[in-house]
Scaffold this active site. Structure first.
Site, PDB file in Angstrom:
ATOM      1  N   SER A 128       0.983  -1.189  -0.019  1.00 47.24           N
ATOM      2  CA  SER A 128      -0.205   0.095  -0.132  1.00 47.24           C
ATOM      3  C   SER A 128       0.995   1.250   0.009  1.00 47.24           C
ATOM      4  O   SER A 128       1.832   1.256   0.396  1.00 47.24           O
ATOM      5  CB  SER A 128      -0.785  -0.046   1.368  1.00 47.24           C
TER       6      SER A 128
HETATM    7  N1  SAH Z   1      -2.473  -4.166   3.924  1.00 45.56           N
HETATM    8  C1  SAH Z   1      -1.463  -4.419   2.676  1.00 45.56           C
HETATM    9  C2  SAH Z   1      -2.001  -4.050   1.268  1.00 45.56           C
HETATM   10  C3  SAH Z   1      -3.161  -4.983   1.232  1.00 45.56           C
HETATM   11  S1  SAH Z   1      -3.728  -5.218  -0.297  1.00 45.56           S
HETATM   12  C4  SAH Z   1      -0.205  -3.436   2.846  1.00 45.56           C
HETATM   13  O1  SAH Z   1       0.073  -2.765   3.876  1.00 45.56           O
HETATM   14  O2  SAH Z   1       0.532  -3.430   1.930  1.00 45.56           O
HETATM   15  C5  SAH Z   1      -5.203  -6.027   0.013  1.00 45.56           C
HETATM   16  C6  SAH Z   1      -5.139  -7.445   0.447  1.00 45.56           C
HETATM   17  O3  SAH Z   1      -6.313  -8.044   0.755  1.00 45.56           O
HETATM   18  C7  SAH Z   1      -4.558  -8.459  -0.630  1.00 45.56           C
HETATM   19  O4  SAH Z   1      -3.529  -9.156  -0.475  1.00 45.56           O
HETATM   20  C8  SAH Z   1      -5.988  -9.373  -0.974  1.00 45.56           C
HETATM   21  O5  SAH Z   1      -5.516 -10.527  -1.250  1.00 45.56           O
HETATM   22  C9  SAH Z   1      -6.629  -9.314   0.398  1.00 45.56           C
HETATM   23  N2  SAH Z   1      -8.012  -9.538   0.499  1.00 45.56           N
HETATM   24  C10 SAH Z   1      -9.153  -9.292  -0.463  1.00 45.56           C
HETATM   25  N3  SAH Z   1     -10.260  -9.824   0.213  1.00 45.56           N
HETATM   26  C11 SAH Z   1      -9.947 -10.258   1.408  1.00 45.56           C
HETATM   27  C12 SAH Z   1     -10.798 -10.799   2.308  1.00 45.56           C
HETATM   28  N4  SAH Z   1     -11.962 -11.343   2.243  1.00 45.56           N
HETATM   29  N5  SAH Z   1     -10.215 -11.461   3.319  1.00 45.56           N
HETATM   30  C13 SAH Z   1      -8.915 -11.410   3.608  1.00 45.56           C
HETATM   31  N6  SAH Z   1      -7.943 -10.554   2.679  1.00 45.56           N
HETATM   32  C14 SAH Z   1      -8.726 -10.294   1.459  1.00 45.56           C
END
Ligand code: SAH
Length: 218
Positions: A68
């Site tokens: 992110s």
């Molecule tokens: N927090 C991370 C960025 C996350 S991107 C950072 O600090 O860089 C969003 C993530 O959410 C992705 O890895 C995706 O696979 C996950 N995701 C999407 N839907 C989800 C769900 N229902 N439960 C858990 N993870 C999920």
């Protein structure tokens, strides 16, 4: 902490500049800025891309995942008002960068990721950096009821609505921060649980997250 990479003067200098940049963009919580100043974001990158690690941008870090944007991480962290010892549920572990920031703020983090390859990667990388969160593999749109309730809940993927399960798993006085909208654009939403049945909802700025995929989502 047993760091695999070195945190040398060049990366430390770039990190300081990033902190100043975030302050300039309106992040004012000193503890959040300090946390950004502590977590070695370049450890999440291949060494070839270390020159990208302290730019205020999201970045593909392999395995189909993205780390992110620092501004977004700081923005959500600030809204959570983390107090030392807060029990925090994070949905969407991804790279784990946000997890590290929450831990630097003193949170006890329960983090869930739905993609197994990403989960397997992060459960190796974070403890290797000294960040021992509680890691879970599964659909976080349903929360993690076995460990509820939580002082704070943060969703780091874009949701079509606020999942009911997350509202139920929030402590009274607790804060939920979640981007809500369509697949392209979302509004950051803060929900505060004020009683057993009442919640306050505030809509804030616009962001663009990857979609929250699951039973209570897309
Ligand atoms: N927090 C991370 C960025 C996350 S991107 C950072 O600090 O860089 C969003 C993530 O959410 C992705 O890895 C995706 O696979 C996950 N995701 C999407 N839907 C989800 C769900 N229902 N439960 C858990 N993870 C999920």
């Amino acid at each position: 902490m047993a760091y695999k990479f070195v945190d040398n003067y060049r990366e430390r200098g770039a990190r300081k500049k990033l902190v100043a940049h975030l302050e300039g963009r309106g992040i004012s919580d000193k503890k959040v800025l300090e946390a950004i100043g502590k977590v070695p974001r370049h450890f999440f990158f291949d060494e070839t891309f270390w020159n990208q690690a302290y730019k205020d941008i999201a970045f593909p870090i392999g395995d189909g995942q993205t780390i992110s944007q620092p501004y977004t991480v700081a923005y959500q962290s600030e809204l959570l008002h983390i107090k030392k010892g807060d029990k925090v549920l994070e949905i969407g572990t991804g790279s784990g960068y946000q997890t590290c920031i929450l831990m630097e703020l003193g949170a006890n983090v329960y983090t869930i990721e739905r993609q197994e390859s990403i989960y397997r990667h992060t459960i190796r990388v974070l403890p290797g950096m000294g960040y021992n969160a509680h890691f879970f593999l599964g659909d976080g749109s349903k929360g993690i009821p076995e460990h509820a309730s939580y002082d704070k809940i943060i969703v780091t993927a874009g949701a079509p609505w606020v999942p009911e399960a997350l509202l139920k798993q929030l402590k009274i006085g607790g804060i939920l921060v979640i981007p809500v909208g369509d697949e392209n654009i979302q509004k950051m939403v803060t929900v505060i649980r004020i009683s057993e049945t009442d919640y306050d909802r505030i809509e804030l700025d616009t962001f663009r997250f990857v979609p929250l995929v699951g039973d209570q989502a897309w």
